[in-house]
Scaffold this motif. Sequence first.
Motif, short mmCIF file in Angstrom:
data_model
loop_
_atom_site.label_atom_id
_atom_site.label_comp_id
_atom_site.label_asym_id
_atom_site.label_seq_id
_atom_site.Cartn_x
_atom_site.Cartn_y
_atom_site.Cartn_z
N LEU A 16 24.49 28.54 42.33
CA LEU A 16 25.38 27.41 42.07
C LEU A 16 26.84 27.80 42.29
O LEU A 16 27.61 27.04 42.90
N ALA A 17 27.23 28.97 41.85
CA ALA A 17 28.60 29.43 42.03
C ALA A 17 28.93 29.55 43.52
O ALA A 17 30.00 29.14 43.98
N GLU A 20 29.27 26.09 45.03
CA GLU A 20 30.57 25.49 44.69
C GLU A 20 31.69 26.06 45.57
O GLU A 20 32.57 25.32 46.01
N THR A 21 31.64 27.35 45.84
CA THR A 21 32.64 27.98 46.70
C THR A 21 32.57 27.41 48.11
O THR A 21 33.59 27.11 48.74
N VAL A 23 31.40 24.45 49.02
CA VAL A 23 31.90 23.07 49.00
C VAL A 23 33.42 23.05 49.03
O VAL A 23 34.02 22.28 49.78
N GLN A 24 34.05 23.91 48.24
CA GLN A 24 35.52 23.98 48.23
C GLN A 24 36.08 24.34 49.60
O GLN A 24 37.05 23.75 50.07
N LYS A 47 21.33 24.87 47.81
CA LYS A 47 20.95 23.64 47.11
C LYS A 47 19.45 23.62 46.86
O LYS A 47 18.98 23.30 45.77
#
Length: 81
Positions: A16-17, A20-21, A23-24, A47
């Motif tokens: 997940l971390a 998120e990176t 996506v950013q 995902k």
Amino acid sequence: MTDATDVGGLSFERALAELETIVQKLESGNVPLEESIALYARGEALKARCDTLLKDAEARVEKITHGTDGRATGTVPLDGE
């Protein structure tokens, strides 16, 4: 860049971390096209890993049952009501 298919050993938190990176980075718009494609593929794999781990955890969640005296008597599947 790590191979997009190399996510099988990641914990949920780690996957997940990393997702998120990614996506950013993609939302910033400052990533070259080829790298964006690789990041997107990695994101899809992450995902899927998170989804699998969540489904596995859901299957293991149990509800504690209590006797008339209020003491725990055992467990039942969460959706076994």
